[in-house]
Design a protein around this motif. Structure first.
Motif, PDB file in Angstrom:
ATOM      1  N   LEU A 102      51.062  65.202  76.547  1.00 40.71           N
ATOM      2  CA  LEU A 102      50.708  63.789  76.420  1.00 40.71           C
ATOM      3  C   LEU A 102      50.541  63.150  77.800  1.00 40.71           C
ATOM      4  N   SER A 103      51.362  63.565  78.759  1.00 38.65           N
ATOM      5  CA  SER A 103      51.282  62.982  80.097  1.00 38.65           C
ATOM      6  C   SER A 103      49.927  63.226  80.745  1.00 38.65           C
ATOM      7  N   SER A 104      49.341  64.400  80.514  1.00 36.62           N
ATOM      8  CA  SER A 104      48.016  64.700  81.079  1.00 36.62           C
ATOM      9  C   SER A 104      46.968  63.786  80.472  1.00 36.62           C
ATOM     10  N   PHE A 105      47.049  63.573  79.168  1.00 41.30           N
ATOM     11  CA  PHE A 105      46.108  62.680  78.487  1.00 41.30           C
ATOM     12  C   PHE A 105      46.226  61.258  79.023  1.00 41.30           C
ATOM     13  N   ILE A 106      47.454  60.763  79.102  1.00 36.33           N
ATOM     14  CA  ILE A 106      47.673  59.371  79.518  1.00 36.33           C
ATOM     15  C   ILE A 106      47.312  59.172  80.988  1.00 36.33           C
ATOM     16  N   ASP A 107      47.699  60.123  81.843  1.00 37.57           N
ATOM     17  CA  ASP A 107      47.408  59.988  83.277  1.00 37.57           C
ATOM     18  C   ASP A 107      45.908  59.894  83.529  1.00 37.57           C
ATOM     19  N   LEU A 108      45.135  60.711  82.852  1.00 42.94           N
ATOM     20  CA  LEU A 108      43.689  60.685  83.041  1.00 42.94           C
ATOM     21  C   LEU A 108      43.091  59.395  82.501  1.00 42.94           C
ATOM     22  N   ALA A 109      43.571  58.951  81.342  1.00 42.41           N
ATOM     23  CA  ALA A 109      43.044  57.711  80.760  1.00 42.41           C
ATOM     24  C   ALA A 109      43.373  56.505  81.632  1.00 42.41           C
ATOM     25  N   GLU A 110      44.559  56.496  82.216  1.00 34.60           N
ATOM     26  CA  GLU A 110      44.967  55.346  83.027  1.00 34.60           C
ATOM     27  C   GLU A 110      44.229  55.266  84.355  1.00 34.60           C
ATOM     28  N   LEU A 111      43.657  56.393  84.809  1.00 28.23           N
ATOM     29  CA  LEU A 111      42.914  56.372  86.065  1.00 28.23           C
ATOM     30  C   LEU A 111      41.733  55.413  86.005  1.00 28.23           C
ATOM     31  N   VAL A 112      41.096  55.325  84.831  1.00 30.40           N
ATOM     32  CA  VAL A 112      39.914  54.469  84.695  1.00 30.40           C
ATOM     33  C   VAL A 112      40.229  53.197  83.918  1.00 30.40           C
ATOM     34  N   SER A 113      41.507  52.893  83.751  1.00 33.17           N
ATOM     35  CA  SER A 113      41.878  51.711  82.967  1.00 33.17           C
ATOM     36  C   SER A 113      41.470  50.413  83.668  1.00 33.17           C
ATOM     37  N   SER A 114      41.298  50.467  84.988  1.00 34.67           N
ATOM     38  CA  SER A 114      40.904  49.253  85.717  1.00 34.67           C
ATOM     39  C   SER A 114      39.432  48.919  85.535  1.00 34.67           C
TER      40      SER A 114
END
Length: 617
Positions: A405-417
């Motif tokens: 789950l951490s890999s999924f969330i980390d990648l998604a949060e990179l472009v959250s801005s």
């Protein structure tokens, strides 16, 4: 192919297995051993033109000067045979295949002008300079033969002369190209009907990359030197250099065009790959992002060095907006737990973010007009394209049951801005992960759902989310609330007067469920009955129908219908939220998938399930 004939006498050199002899009435008096081949010859014609043979005979012991051994002559017995025939004046034909070997053998035998005028070295040099180095394909063929004649071919500068001749031809203006070349990668313009004949005469246009395919025949070390020479001349564009590297890679890596690399010799493969990466032009866009990602896939598969992979990651990050989801699906190496190498894709996205920040800093320090803005990494369009690619990539890798789950969330949060106009793609990825990982706990389910902004879901996505049994209760209520607000706004009526607890979902989240850390767990764990959710869905459907069809014919009736729906929805919302106080901390439970539910998502359309939501969390 260019050729030159030397001598005029008939060829009388005969072959009998490993023995070669001159068929004349005069008995031979000289034996030359070249490898495992014996030549029975005559001293006078050979010694009169070869200083090296003179030395061998004079240095040999008395009584044994009739036989000598020369095992290290470049080109072996075939090259010596050319030299021997020349000494006899027999007819011998030089061409691109044997001229370099003849030149090296003549040098080894010291067949200089000081020994005899018009000796072999002089005649070969004339042929090289007047014919071979002036011919495109002959220069390439001659260069290919030099690798078997090292180090003498290098010492005589035959390799450098061939390379310079090839580079000069490749750098010639296309309007002056009047020699034959290989070009099968594309159909020329007139074959596609783009270049119609003028007065019945077809003009055959020479493409800028006409020389690319012929160079693919070279080994990597020679190819590297030729490309380096072409770059130094500075007349060929980086795009054409990139096309050459792409063609060479596809020729050397079978299956790479389909993303499947077949490797037999890993060390050789890695050497070729590393060289191609080093030759890549530094200019952004000179090679496609798709090609760079294919190189990266190959680098991962053969475990290339970190410098090579890092260089590819940097270049891909500079033009990530041009990538596709399939290109980013880089298989992890054997032995890894996950199916895809998500970490390297995360590094690519991080590189894109770094490039964006650097460019923005440069723009802040630059007071010049906007027309000087760097294209691509600063534009909102490129950011949106990157977000779309990342969302699609997440939806694909989410199918991997071993993806943390951490890999999924980390990648998604990179472009959250980056501001997304819609969160449908992200919702699809989240739903896919929840479906493929049913064992995740309540807190993990909250974390992944907080990535999504419910206000930015389309109507179809909302309808799907309302029926999605995998989503926490808080997310479903948010979706219902925002859909009610949207329906009210589209009808021109006021926002429904819903209970304060429901409104706080919107006010407290600041438009996104990612910012609701201040809310309690009960907000997430509240449970509504299937009948209540079914009633809400019915109201939403009625509002949407009234807004899309009835409004055109009878605005008053449509407005009344919507107002009734809002009032009914308010009652149902109030009933749902009033249950929280009585349920306590044990009211929430992890959702379980209903056998009859249909939650398959498509890219652009969400198909609601006929069955209701049986349990939510």
């Amino acid at each position: 192919m260019k050729f030159m004939k030397l001598g005029s006498k008939p060829d009388s050199l005969q072959t009998d297995g490993k023995i070669r002899y001159v068929a004349t009435e005069l008995a031979t008096d000289f034996i030359v051993n070249v490898g495992d081949v014996k030549f029975y010859l005559h001293k006078f014609p050979l010694l009169s033109k070869s200083a090296h043979l003179q030395k061998l005979v004079s240095y040999s012991n008395e009584g044994s000067g009739d036989e000598v051994k020369i095992h290290d002559i470049p080109g072996g017995s075939n090259a010596f045979e050319i030299c021997a025939k020349f000494c006899y004046g027999m007819t011998v034909t030089l061409n691109a295949h044997n001229v370099v070997a003849a030149r090296c053998a003549a040098e080894y035998l010291e067949m200089h002008e000081t020994i005899d005028k018009g000796n072999l070295i002089y005649k070969v040099d004339v042929f090289l300079n007047s014919s071979i180095f002036r011919s495109w394909k002959d220069s390439i063929m001659a260069l290919q033969t030099t690798k078997f004649l090292l180090p003498l071919s290098e010492e005589l500068k035959l390799i450098s002369h061939c390379i310079d001749a090839i580079a000069s031809k490749a750098s010639t203006d296309v309007s002056k190209v009047d020699w034959s070349y290989t070009y099968n990668r594309k159909k020329i313009r007139e074959e596609n009907g783009d270049n119609p004949p003028w007065n019945g005469v077809t003009s055959r246009m020479v493409p800028n990359d006409w020389w690319v395919e012929d160079l693919c025949e070279l080994e990597i070390d020679l190819y590297e030197r030729v490309i380096g020479n072409i770059k130094r001349k500075g007349t060929i564009s980086n795009e054409v250099i990139g096309e050459s590297l792409k063609a060479y890679a596809y020729r050397r890596f079978p299956g790479s065009t389909k993303g499947v690399v077949q490797v037999e010799d890993v060390s050789k493969f890695r050497s070729v790959l590393d060289t191609i990466v080093c030759l890549l032009p530094t200019e952004k866009g000179s090679v496609s992002c798709s090609f760079l990602l294919k190189l990266l896939k190959a680098a991962v598969s053969v475990d290339s060095g970190e410098m090579v992979k890092g260089e590819l990651v940097k270049r891909i990050g500079q033009q990530l907006e041009a990538a596709s989801v399939n290109d980013l699906l880089i298989l992890a190496r054997d032995g890894e737990a996950t199916m895809y190498d998500v970490n390297i894709v995360q590094k690519i996205v991080e590189e894109f973010m770094i490039q964006d920040r650097v460019a923005e800093t440069e723009m802040e320090n630059d007071n010049e007009s906007q027309e000087f803005r760097k294209p691509g990494i600063l534009s909102e369009a490129s950011k949106l394209m990157v977000v779309k690619v990342v969302d699609g990539y997440l939806a694909e890798v989410a199918k991997d049951p071993n993806l943390p789950l951490s890999s999924f969330i980390d990648l998604a949060e990179l472009v959250s801005s980056f501001s997304r106009p819609a969160h449908d793609g992200l919702y699809r990825a989240i739903d896919t992960y929840l479906k493929e990982h049913p064992g995740i706990n309540k807190n993990e389910r909250k974390r992944i759902c907080k990535l999504m902004d419910c206000k930015k879901l389309s109507a179809d996505a909302c309808m799907h989310a309302v029926q999605n049994e995998r989503l926490p209760m808080r997310v479903v209520v948010q979706v219902l609330y925002f859909e009610q607000v949207r329906a009210a706004a589209s009808s021109g009526s006021n926002t429904p007067d819903l209970p304060k607890a429901i409104k706080d979902l919107n006010c407290g989240s600041n438009g996104s469920s990612r910012s609701t850390t201040a809310n309690t767990d009960e907000d997430w764990d509240a449970v509504a009955s299937a009948e209540e959710l079914r009633a809400l869905r019915g109201e939403l459907a009625a509002l949407r129908l009234g807004n899309g069809v009835v409004h055109e014919r009878n605005g008053d009736k449509a407005s009344m219908s919507k107002m009734k729906g809002l009032i009914m929805s308010k009652k149902i919302f109030s009933k749902i939220w009033s249950r929280k106080a009585g349920q306590g901390e044990n009211s929430g439970s992890d959702s379980t998938e209903s056998p009859g539910s249909s939650n398959n998502l498509e890219e652009t359309k969400y198909t609601p399930s006929r069955s209701g939501r049986h349990s939510v969390s």
